[in-house]
Design an enzyme around this catalytic site. Structure first.
Site, short mmCIF file in Angstrom:
data_model
loop_
_atom_site.label_atom_id
_atom_site.label_comp_id
_atom_site.label_asym_id
_atom_site.label_seq_id
_atom_site.Cartn_x
_atom_site.Cartn_y
_atom_site.Cartn_z
CG HIS A 219 -18.25 -14.07 9.21
ND1 HIS A 219 -18.41 -13.60 7.94
CD2 HIS A 219 -18.24 -12.98 10.01
CE1 HIS A 219 -18.49 -12.28 7.95
NE2 HIS A 219 -18.38 -11.88 9.21
CE1 TYR B 1 -13.45 -17.03 1.19
CE2 TYR B 1 -11.38 -16.68 0.04
CZ TYR B 1 -12.10 -16.76 1.22
OH TYR B 1 -11.45 -16.57 2.43
N PRO C 40 -3.20 -15.84 -0.19
CG PRO C 40 -3.66 -13.59 -0.51
CD PRO C 40 -2.70 -14.67 -0.90
CE LYS D 15 -6.97 -22.35 6.44
NZ LYS D 15 -7.84 -22.13 7.62
P1 FAS Z 1 5.08 -10.08 9.11
O1 FAS Z 1 5.69 -9.92 7.74
O2 FAS Z 1 3.72 -9.58 9.38
O3 FAS Z 1 6.03 -9.35 10.19
C1 FAS Z 1 7.43 -9.44 10.08
C2 FAS Z 1 8.01 -8.24 10.79
O4 FAS Z 1 9.44 -8.32 10.70
C3 FAS Z 1 7.61 -6.93 10.11
O5 FAS Z 1 7.12 -6.02 11.07
C4 FAS Z 1 8.89 -6.44 9.46
O6 FAS Z 1 8.99 -5.04 9.43
C5 FAS Z 1 9.94 -7.05 10.36
N1 FAS Z 1 11.25 -7.19 9.71
C6 FAS Z 1 11.52 -7.49 8.42
N2 FAS Z 1 12.85 -7.44 8.18
C7 FAS Z 1 13.43 -7.10 9.38
C8 FAS Z 1 14.78 -6.86 9.80
N3 FAS Z 1 15.78 -6.91 8.94
N4 FAS Z 1 14.99 -6.53 11.08
C9 FAS Z 1 13.96 -6.43 11.97
N5 FAS Z 1 12.67 -6.62 11.63
C10 FAS Z 1 12.42 -6.95 10.35
N6 FAS Z 1 -2.71 -13.42 5.31
C11 FAS Z 1 -4.00 -13.77 5.39
O7 FAS Z 1 -4.34 -14.70 6.14
N7 FAS Z 1 -4.94 -13.10 4.65
C12 FAS Z 1 -4.60 -12.04 3.83
O8 FAS Z 1 -5.45 -11.45 3.18
C13 FAS Z 1 -3.26 -11.64 3.74
N8 FAS Z 1 -2.89 -10.57 2.96
C14 FAS Z 1 -1.57 -10.22 2.89
C15 FAS Z 1 -1.14 -9.13 2.10
C16 FAS Z 1 0.23 -8.79 2.02
C17 FAS Z 1 0.67 -7.60 1.16
C18 FAS Z 1 1.18 -9.55 2.72
C19 FAS Z 1 2.66 -9.21 2.61
C20 FAS Z 1 0.76 -10.62 3.51
C21 FAS Z 1 -0.61 -10.95 3.61
N9 FAS Z 1 -1.05 -12.01 4.41
C22 FAS Z 1 -2.34 -12.37 4.50
C23 FAS Z 1 -0.12 -12.76 5.16
C24 FAS Z 1 0.19 -11.96 6.41
O9 FAS Z 1 -0.98 -11.66 7.08
C25 FAS Z 1 1.18 -12.78 7.20
O10 FAS Z 1 0.79 -14.14 7.28
C26 FAS Z 1 1.39 -12.25 8.58
O11 FAS Z 1 1.70 -10.89 8.50
C27 FAS Z 1 2.51 -13.06 9.21
O12 FAS Z 1 2.95 -12.40 10.33
P2 FAS Z 1 4.52 -12.39 10.68
O13 FAS Z 1 5.05 -13.77 10.60
O14 FAS Z 1 4.64 -11.62 11.94
O15 FAS Z 1 5.22 -11.62 9.48
C1 PHB Z 2 -9.40 -10.12 4.01
O1 PHB Z 2 -10.49 -9.74 4.50
O2 PHB Z 2 -8.40 -9.38 3.93
C2 PHB Z 2 -9.28 -11.55 3.53
C3 PHB Z 2 -10.27 -12.46 3.86
C4 PHB Z 2 -10.15 -13.77 3.42
C5 PHB Z 2 -9.06 -14.13 2.64
C6 PHB Z 2 -8.06 -13.21 2.32
C7 PHB Z 2 -8.17 -11.90 2.77
O3 PHB Z 2 -8.95 -15.42 2.21
#
Ligand code: FAS
Ligand code: PHB
Length: 403
Positions: A81, A209, A301, A305
Site C-alpha cells: 500500500h 482511519y 493499534p 505499530k
Molecule cells: P503475543 O502476545 O502475540 O505472543 C505471546 C505468546 O506468549 C502467546 O502465544 C502466548 O500464548 C504466550 N504466552 C503467554 N503467557 C505464557 C506463559 N505463561 N508461558 C508460555 N507462553 C506464554 N498490533 C498491530 O500492529 N495492529 C493491530 O491491529 C493489533 N491488534 C491487536 C489485537 C489484540 C486483541 C491484541 C492482544 C494485540 C493486537 N496487536 C495489534 C498487537 C499484537 O499484534 C502484538 O503486537 C503482537 O502479537 C506481539 O507479538 P508477541 O510479542 O509475540 O506477543
Molecule cells: C488491521 O488490519 O487489523 C489493522 C490495520 C491498521 C491498524 C490496526 C489494525 O492501525
C-alpha cells in the site's frame, strides 16, 4: 533454588518463553546463525496459528521476515500500500506514503505471519513445547538461568545461556523481574476497539482511519475478498450488545455518506473487543533475561505499530545474541534495551498521538473537541504535517545495535 527431581531436563543456548510472532521469529533468526533455542508456549499450536490480530507490516518488518526465510508467501500474497486515508466526518485526506516519504506498507495479517514462522520453525526442527503450564523463570542473574514448566503431566527443567521473554503482556517473563527493579510507564485508554472480520470486499483500496462525532472507525482489509473493520467502543462493552447488523450500521455512520455505499456487509468470521493501552517496561534486560515484543511494551493499534515493534525488538536481540556467540562481542546485549527503547518510545508517541487525535474522549470539554478538529484540519492542509505522519507510519529506521 534446590533442583527438585525433574522428570525431563534439557539444555539449550536460548530458551524462549512464548511462541507468538516474537518467539517464533527469534528462534528462526537464531537457527539461521546456528544458535540453538527451545520455545515454550502456553497455548496449543492451533490456538497460536488461529489468532487474529494485526494487519499492517512496515518495510523494516518485511525485510526482517524475508531475512528469516519467510518472505516468499508474504511477497506473493501481501498487498503493498502506497498510502492510506484520514477522515473527519466522512471528509477524506490522503496520506500519500510513497509521494511524501518514498515509503510503503504491506497488508498481510499477523495470522499469516505466525503460520509462516511456525512452518519455518518446524522445518528447521526447532524444539517447541506447546500447551505448557506453570512456566517459571529461575536464576536470571546467574550465567545459567533456567525455565521450569509442566507439559503432558511431566515436569521439565531447561537450562540455557539466555532466556528471551516473548510471552506478551500477560506472560511470566516481565513479572520475573522484581517489581522494584522494573521501570514501567502506562496509560490505559477509556475505550476499546470492537473488531469484525468478514469475507466481504473492502470498501476502499486503502485503509481509512476515521474520526467522527460518534467515535473512531477504521476500514482495513486482509485481501480483496476479506475485510477487517474496527469501531471505538467502551472498554467494558458486552460483545453481545453488538450484533453484526448494528455494527455494520454504526460503521457506515462513522465512515460517512461517501464511503458507506461502498461497504459490503456480511456475517462476522470473528468479532472481538480489544482494550487500548500504552505501556513500556524499560527494563528490557535483567541479567540473562531479555524482553521482546508485547512482554516489554504495548501500543494502541491506531498506529499499526504493535507487531512491527515486536519484530523490530527481535531483529535487535537476534543480532546481539549472534554477535555474542560468534565472536564474544557483548556490545549488542549490553546496548539492546537502550537501542530498542529509542525506537519503542517514538512508536509509543506516534500511536498515542494518533489515538488522541482520532478518538472521542467522553471527558473532553468543548475546547478539547475544537482543538482535535483544528489539529485534523491542520493536517488536512499541511504537507509537512502529512509527511511527519507518513514517516512514522512506514516505520522509523533501525540503528546498529552493535557498537
Ligand atoms: P503475543 O502476545 O502475540 O505472543 C505471546 C505468546 O506468549 C502467546 O502465544 C502466548 O500464548 C504466550 N504466552 C503467554 N503467557 C505464557 C506463559 N505463561 N508461558 C508460555 N507462553 C506464554 N498490533 C498491530 O500492529 N495492529 C493491530 O491491529 C493489533 N491488534 C491487536 C489485537 C489484540 C486483541 C491484541 C492482544 C494485540 C493486537 N496487536 C495489534 C498487537 C499484537 O499484534 C502484538 O503486537 C503482537 O502479537 C506481539 O507479538 P508477541 O510479542 O509475540 O506477543
Ligand atoms: C488491521 O488490519 O487489523 C489493522 C490495520 C491498521 C491498524 C490496526 C489494525 O492501525
Amino acid at each position: 533454588m534446590a533442583t527438585e527431581a525433574f522428570e525431563k531436563r534439557a539444555k539449550t543456548q536460548v530458551a524462549i518463553v512464548g511462541g507468538g510472532p516474537s518467539g517464533l521469529l527469534l528462534a528462526q533468526l537464531l537457527w539461521l546463525q546456528d544458535i540453538e533455542s527451545i520455545i515454550i508456549e502456553r497455548q496449543t499450536a492451533a490456538h497460536v496459528e488461529g489468532r487474529i490480530r494485526a494487519g499492517v507490516l512496515e518495510q523494516g518488518s518485511v525485510d526482517v521476515l524475508t531475512r528469516a526465510g519467510v518472505g516468499e508467501r508474504l511477497a506473493r500474497e501481501g498487498a503493498r500500500h502506497s498510502g492510506f486515508y484520514l477522515a473527519i466526518n466522512g471528509k477524506r485526506c490522503p496520506i500519500a506514503l510513497e509521494a511524501l516519504v518514498d515509503g510503503q506498507v504491506t497488508v498481510y495479517g499477523q495470522t499469516e505471519v505466525t503460520k509462516d514462522l511456525m512452518a519455518a520453525c518446524r522445518a528447521a526442527g526447532t524444539e517447541m513445547h506447546h500447551a505448557a503450564s506453570e512456566v517459571a523463570l529461575h536464576d536470571l542473574e546467574t550465567a545459567k538461568p533456567a525455565l521450569t514448566f509442566r507439559q503432558d503431566g511431566a515436569r521439565w527443567r531447561i537450562e540455557a545461556d539466555f532466556i528471551a521473554g516473548c510471552d506478551g503482556f500477560r506472560g511470566p517473563s516481565r513479572q520475573a523481574i522484581p517489581a522494584e527493579r522494573r521501570r514501567e510507564f502506562e496509560r490505559v485508554y477509556p475505550f476499546g476497539w470492537l473488531g469484525i472480520l468478514a469475507d466481504v470486499p473492502p470498501c476502499q483500496d486503502e485503509l481509512i482511519y476515521a474520526h467522527s462525532d460518534r467515535g473512531f472507525a477504521l476500514a482495513s482489509m486482509r485481501s480483496a475478498k476479506r475485510s477487517r473493520y474496527y469501531i471505538q467502543c467502551r472498554a467494558d462493552e458486552p460483545l453481545e450488545d453488538w450484533p453484526d447488523d448494528r455494527l455494520w450500521e454504526e460503521l457506515k455512520r462513522r465512515l460517512g455518506p461517501e464511503i458507506a455505499p461502498n461497504i459490503t456487509t456480511g456475517p462476522a468470521l470473528e468479532k472481538s473487543i480489544a482494550p487500548l493501552r500504552s505501556f513500556v517496561c524499560e527494563t528490557m534486560r535483567f541479567g540473562r533475561l531479555f524482553l521482546a515484543g508485547d512482554s516489554a511494551h504495548i501500543v494502541p493499534p491506531t498506529g499499526a505499530k504493535g507487531l512491527n515493534l515486536a519484530l523490530g525488538d527481535v531483529h535487535y536481540l537476534s543480532t546481539a545474541l549472534a554477535a555474542w556467540y560468534r565472536d564474544g562481542n557483548a556490545s549488542g546485549i549490553e546496548r539492546y534495551a537502550e537501542v530498542a527503547l529509542r525506537r519503542v518510545w517514538k512508536a509509543e508517541r506516534f500511536s498515542w498521538m494518533l489515538t488522541a487525535l482520532l478518538h472521542d474522549f467522553e471527558d473532553d470539554d468543548s475546547f478539547g473537541k475544537r482543538m482535535r478538529l483544528a489539529e485534523l484540519e491542520y493536517i488536512f492542509s499541511s504537507k509537512a504535517a502529512q509527511t511527519s505522519i507518513a514517516e512514522n507510519y512506514v516505520g522509523l529506521p533501525f540503528e546498529n545495535v552493535l557498537a
